[in-house]
Design an enzyme around this catalytic site. Sequence first.
Site, PDB file in Angstrom:
ATOM      1  N   LYS A 196      31.184  -8.821  -3.171  1.00 59.71           N
ATOM      2  CA  LYS A 196      31.511 -10.221  -3.448  1.00 59.71           C
ATOM      3  C   LYS A 196      32.516 -10.267  -4.590  1.00 59.71           C
ATOM      4  O   LYS A 196      32.287  -9.727  -5.673  1.00 59.71           O
ATOM      5  CB  LYS A 196      30.250 -10.992  -3.825  1.00 59.71           C
ATOM      6  N   LYS A 251      32.640 -11.034   0.987  1.00 60.54           N
ATOM      7  CA  LYS A 251      32.924 -12.423   0.656  1.00 60.54           C
ATOM      8  C   LYS A 251      33.991 -12.508  -0.418  1.00 60.54           C
ATOM      9  O   LYS A 251      33.876 -11.783  -1.404  1.00 60.54           O
ATOM     10  CB  LYS A 251      31.626 -13.056   0.154  1.00 60.54           C
TER      11      LYS A 251
HETATM   12  C1  PBG Z   1      26.307 -18.431  -5.628  1.00 64.83           C
HETATM   13  C2  PBG Z   1      27.226 -18.544  -4.486  1.00 64.83           C
HETATM   14  C3  PBG Z   1      28.574 -18.943  -4.455  1.00 64.83           C
HETATM   15  C4  PBG Z   1      28.938 -18.999  -3.127  1.00 64.83           C
HETATM   16  C5  PBG Z   1      27.837 -18.607  -2.375  1.00 64.83           C
HETATM   17  N1  PBG Z   1      26.792 -18.306  -3.229  1.00 64.83           N
HETATM   18  C6  PBG Z   1      29.488 -19.359  -5.550  1.00 64.83           C
HETATM   19  C7  PBG Z   1      29.850 -18.463  -6.626  1.00 64.83           C
HETATM   20  O1  PBG Z   1      29.573 -17.271  -6.602  1.00 64.83           O
HETATM   21  O2  PBG Z   1      30.415 -18.984  -7.582  1.00 64.83           O
HETATM   22  C8  PBG Z   1      30.291 -19.440  -2.626  1.00 64.83           C
HETATM   23  C9  PBG Z   1      30.332 -19.929  -1.223  1.00 64.83           C
HETATM   24  C10 PBG Z   1      31.554 -20.659  -0.850  1.00 64.83           C
HETATM   25  O3  PBG Z   1      32.542 -20.768  -1.603  1.00 64.83           O
HETATM   26  O4  PBG Z   1      31.557 -21.180   0.272  1.00 64.83           O
HETATM   27  N2  PBG Z   1      26.377 -17.298  -6.390  1.00 64.83           N
END
Ligand code: PBG
Length: 328
Positions: A196, A251
Site C-alpha cells: 500500500k 493499492k
Molecule cells: C485506511 C484506508 C484508506 C483507504 C482504504 N483504507 C486511506 C488511507 O490510507 O489514507 C483508501 C481507499 C480509497 O482511496 O479509496 N487506512
Amino acid sequence: MPFPRTRMRRNRRHDWSRRLTREHTLTADDLIWPFFVHELDGTEAIPSMPGVERLGLGPMVDAVGEAAELGIPAVAIFPVVPAEKKTDGAEESFDPDNLVCRAVRKLKEAVPGIGIVCDVALDPFTSHGQDGLVRDGYVVNDESVAVLIQQAVNQADAGCDVIAPSDMMDGRIGAIRDGLDEAGHHEVSILSYAAKYASAFYGPFRDAVGSAGNLGKGDKRTYQMDPANGDEALREVALDIEEGADMVMVKPGMPYLDIVRAVKERFGVPTYAYQVSGEYAMLKGAAERGWLDWSKVLPESLTCFKRAGADGILTYGAVEVAKALRAG
Ligand code: PBG
C-alpha cells in the site's frame, strides 16, 4: 512470419473472432464493493465521489442486498465516525457497538450469503487521522499493532469474514493472525493491504470518511510505501504471506498495475487490487464533463486489472458494472 502472411487484424475482424481470442473476461465474481456507512438514517452525497453515497444502516441493507443479487461475492465496509467519538487512542475502534460492528451484524442477518470485509486501521477513529498511535509526532509501530489486534478481534466477533489490515505497520499480519486464532476465529481470513503506497489518490476517500480534516497537513509516508519503489513491494508481500495472509492486495490500482503483475507472477497467491477513490473520481469527473464515456471506461479499466493478473478488484463502481454485465 511477417506481413503479409501474418495479419494481426484477421482475429479482430468479427465479433465472434474477437470473443474467441479474448484472453480475459470481467465478471461479477471479480468484484468487491467498498461502501461507506454513517450514523444517520438516510444517504448523503460525497462531493468528491459523484455517484457514491454515505449510507445509513437501512439503505445499506438494501444496497448490499442488491450487490448480492447481482452476484458480487463480497463488500468492504468503511465507517464515517462522528468527530466526538474520535480520540488519540482510537478506543472506538474496539467498541463492540461501534458502527462497523453494528453494520456487520445487520448484514450477516439480512444478507447472509455475501462476504464481509472489514478494514483494520485506526484512521477513521483517531483525532489525528493517522492509521496508528502517535507518540512525539511519530506513528509508533508495536503499540499500534496491539490496538489493531483488538480492532480485528472486535470485528471478527461481530461476524466479519475477512479482516483487511490497511495500516502498513510492520508485523501486524502475524500478530493479528495470532490474535484471531486465540479468540477462536481461525476461520476468519486475512486480506492484507500488503503493498500500500503513500498515495495522493486517496484524497476523496479521506473526504468520504471525514478523516481529511483530522489528518490536516500530515501524511502517511513513514509507514505507507514510496510510490517510487517496486522491489520493496515484493518484500512486503513476501513477509505478509509468511506471516499468514490468505490474500494480498496492491493499492492504488491503475497507476500500480506493474506491481500487481509482479506480485501475481512471483507469489501466485490470490491477488487483489484497489481502484481507489481518486481513480474513481478521475474517471467519473471526466465523464461528468462529457470527456469520457463512463459506461465504457469503467469496465475497460477493470478488465485491465484482470489482464495485469488481479484475481479481483475493489471498486466503487462494482454495483454499476455488475448491473451492466447482467444487462449484457
Ligand atoms: C485506511 C484506508 C484508506 C483507504 C482504504 N483504507 C486511506 C488511507 O490510507 O489514507 C483508501 C481507499 C480509497 O482511496 O479509496 N487506512
